[in-house]
Design a protein around this motif. Sequence first.
Motif, PDB file in Angstrom:
ATOM      1  N   ALA A  80       0.927  -1.236   0.097  1.00  0.00           N
ATOM      2  CA  ALA A  80       0.134  -0.196  -0.098  1.00  0.00           C
ATOM      3  C   ALA A  80       0.846   1.249   0.030  1.00  0.00           C
ATOM      4  N   LEU A  81       0.366   2.273  -0.255  1.00  0.00           N
ATOM      5  CA  LEU A  81       0.865   3.632  -0.424  1.00  0.00           C
ATOM      6  C   LEU A  81       0.123   4.656   0.275  1.00  0.00           C
ATOM      7  N   ILE A  82       1.230   5.491   0.961  1.00  0.00           N
ATOM      8  CA  ILE A  82       0.473   6.692   1.269  1.00  0.00           C
ATOM      9  C   ILE A  82       1.246   8.103   0.558  1.00  0.00           C
ATOM     10  N   ALA A  83       0.336   8.779  -0.220  1.00  0.00           N
ATOM     11  CA  ALA A  83       0.946   9.690  -0.974  1.00  0.00           C
ATOM     12  C   ALA A  83       0.747  11.157  -0.604  1.00  0.00           C
ATOM     13  N   VAL A  84       1.379  11.876  -0.100  1.00  0.00           N
ATOM     14  CA  VAL A  84       1.288  13.292   0.350  1.00  0.00           C
ATOM     15  C   VAL A  84       2.181  14.207  -0.611  1.00  0.00           C
ATOM     16  N   THR A  85       1.430  15.379  -0.996  1.00  0.00           N
ATOM     17  CA  THR A  85       1.928  16.505  -1.824  1.00  0.00           C
ATOM     18  C   THR A  85       1.549  17.861  -1.344  1.00  0.00           C
ATOM     19  N   PRO A  86       2.340  18.941  -1.593  1.00  0.00           N
ATOM     20  CA  PRO A  86       2.039  20.186  -1.228  1.00  0.00           C
ATOM     21  C   PRO A  86       1.093  20.479  -2.320  1.00  0.00           C
ATOM     22  N   ILE A  87       0.119  21.532  -2.068  1.00  0.00           N
ATOM     23  CA  ILE A  87      -0.729  21.949  -3.236  1.00  0.00           C
ATOM     24  C   ILE A  87      -0.060  23.209  -3.694  1.00  0.00           C
ATOM     25  N   PHE A  88       0.218  23.475  -4.743  1.00  0.00           N
ATOM     26  CA  PHE A  88       0.713  24.698  -5.599  1.00  0.00           C
ATOM     27  C   PHE A  88      -0.172  24.873  -6.679  1.00  0.00           C
ATOM     28  N   ALA A  89      -0.614  26.090  -6.827  1.00  0.00           N
ATOM     29  CA  ALA A  89      -1.532  26.857  -7.826  1.00  0.00           C
ATOM     30  C   ALA A  89      -2.752  25.566  -8.410  1.00  0.00           C
ATOM     31  N   ALA A  90      -3.346  25.281  -7.081  1.00  0.00           N
ATOM     32  CA  ALA A  90      -4.578  24.456  -7.009  1.00  0.00           C
ATOM     33  C   ALA A  90      -4.319  23.004  -7.394  1.00  0.00           C
ATOM     34  N   SER A  91      -3.126  22.387  -7.386  1.00  0.00           N
ATOM     35  CA  SER A  91      -2.858  21.264  -7.815  1.00  0.00           C
ATOM     36  C   SER A  91      -1.729  20.682  -7.118  1.00  0.00           C
ATOM     37  N   TYR A  92      -1.255  19.438  -7.488  1.00  0.00           N
ATOM     38  CA  TYR A  92      -0.362  18.703  -6.963  1.00  0.00           C
ATOM     39  C   TYR A  92       1.090  19.258  -7.334  1.00  0.00           C
ATOM     40  N   GLY A 120      -1.419  26.195   2.410  1.00  0.00           N
ATOM     41  CA  GLY A 120      -1.362  27.501   3.187  1.00  0.00           C
ATOM     42  C   GLY A 120      -2.876  27.882   3.745  1.00  0.00           C
ATOM     43  N   THR A 121      -3.898  27.365   2.827  1.00  0.00           N
ATOM     44  CA  THR A 121      -5.269  27.698   3.190  1.00  0.00           C
ATOM     45  C   THR A 121      -6.155  26.552   2.819  1.00  0.00           C
ATOM     46  N   ALA A 122      -7.351  26.608   3.593  1.00  0.00           N
ATOM     47  CA  ALA A 122      -8.430  25.491   3.200  1.00  0.00           C
ATOM     48  C   ALA A 122      -8.881  25.497   2.031  1.00  0.00           C
ATOM     49  N   ARG A 123      -8.831  26.662   1.043  1.00  0.00           N
ATOM     50  CA  ARG A 123      -9.530  26.882  -0.082  1.00  0.00           C
ATOM     51  C   ARG A 123      -9.090  25.780  -1.146  1.00  0.00           C
ATOM     52  N   HIS A 124      -7.865  25.224  -0.740  1.00  0.00           N
ATOM     53  CA  HIS A 124      -7.021  24.410  -1.781  1.00  0.00           C
ATOM     54  C   HIS A 124      -7.406  23.064  -1.521  1.00  0.00           C
ATOM     55  N   VAL A 148      -6.935  13.257   2.933  1.00  0.00           N
ATOM     56  CA  VAL A 148      -6.637  14.194   4.150  1.00  0.00           C
ATOM     57  C   VAL A 148      -5.980  15.353   3.969  1.00  0.00           C
ATOM     58  N   TYR A 149      -6.642  16.503   3.850  1.00  0.00           N
ATOM     59  CA  TYR A 149      -6.000  17.876   3.493  1.00  0.00           C
ATOM     60  C   TYR A 149      -5.599  18.736   4.840  1.00  0.00           C
ATOM     61  N   ALA A 150      -4.601  18.975   5.032  1.00  0.00           N
ATOM     62  CA  ALA A 150      -3.953  19.887   6.417  1.00  0.00           C
ATOM     63  C   ALA A 150      -3.434  21.323   5.938  1.00  0.00           C
ATOM     64  N   ALA A 151      -4.213  22.275   6.208  1.00  0.00           N
ATOM     65  CA  ALA A 151      -4.046  23.636   5.984  1.00  0.00           C
ATOM     66  C   ALA A 151      -2.986  23.983   7.203  1.00  0.00           C
TER      67      ALA A 151
END
Length: 217
Positions: A80-92, A120-124, A148-151
Amino acid sequence: MTAYRLVVISAGLSKPSSTRLLADRLAEATVRRLAAEGREVDVQVVELRDLATDIAHNFVTGFPGPALREAIGAVGGADALIAVTPIFAASYSGLFKSFFDVLDPDTLTGKPVLIAATGGTARHSLALEHAVRPLFSYLRSVVVPTSVYAATDDWGTTGDRLTDGLPGRIDRAAGELAGLLAGRAPSGPAQSGPAGGGAAQEEAVVPFEQQLAALRV
């Protein structure tokens, strides 16, 4: 008892990184859930920031360097994988996408994946559903229902696993991933090749109805 192999992909660029922190918490929660059922888990973390140069070279030469080859093999041999990315310009992030672009198209077929992101913000937060989830659906992964999103503000919240705060979302997603894994046999020792262990994964296919039942945690 053969241990499950859980590979954690972190695309955080800074050090320390909130993306890596979220990845670690998701892994810890998944291990805790499986340990409660008497199941062992081996966790391997792949930091994409350390592979950025190798990934770029792979696009130019068509050949992965030793470190990238090892990471590709780990992903292919994972249960199994856990894949986590920062969000830049509304995407991975571009680094996150580039890593999955160098994988063989069949590497993630049928593999359980928990997706998560930081920003940085929940809007993403919807980027997980309109960008990240479609990516893994295209790769024919079995993506757990809860992303799971973490602002930035989420890191200051507290709560137990019955709340809808960040701790609750982490626990719920980890429970779903553990439920999928509990319905599969561990794939055993890693095999060579980009998809590493494909034969074992085919033998461990679980009927969809059983997978759904396992998610009722």
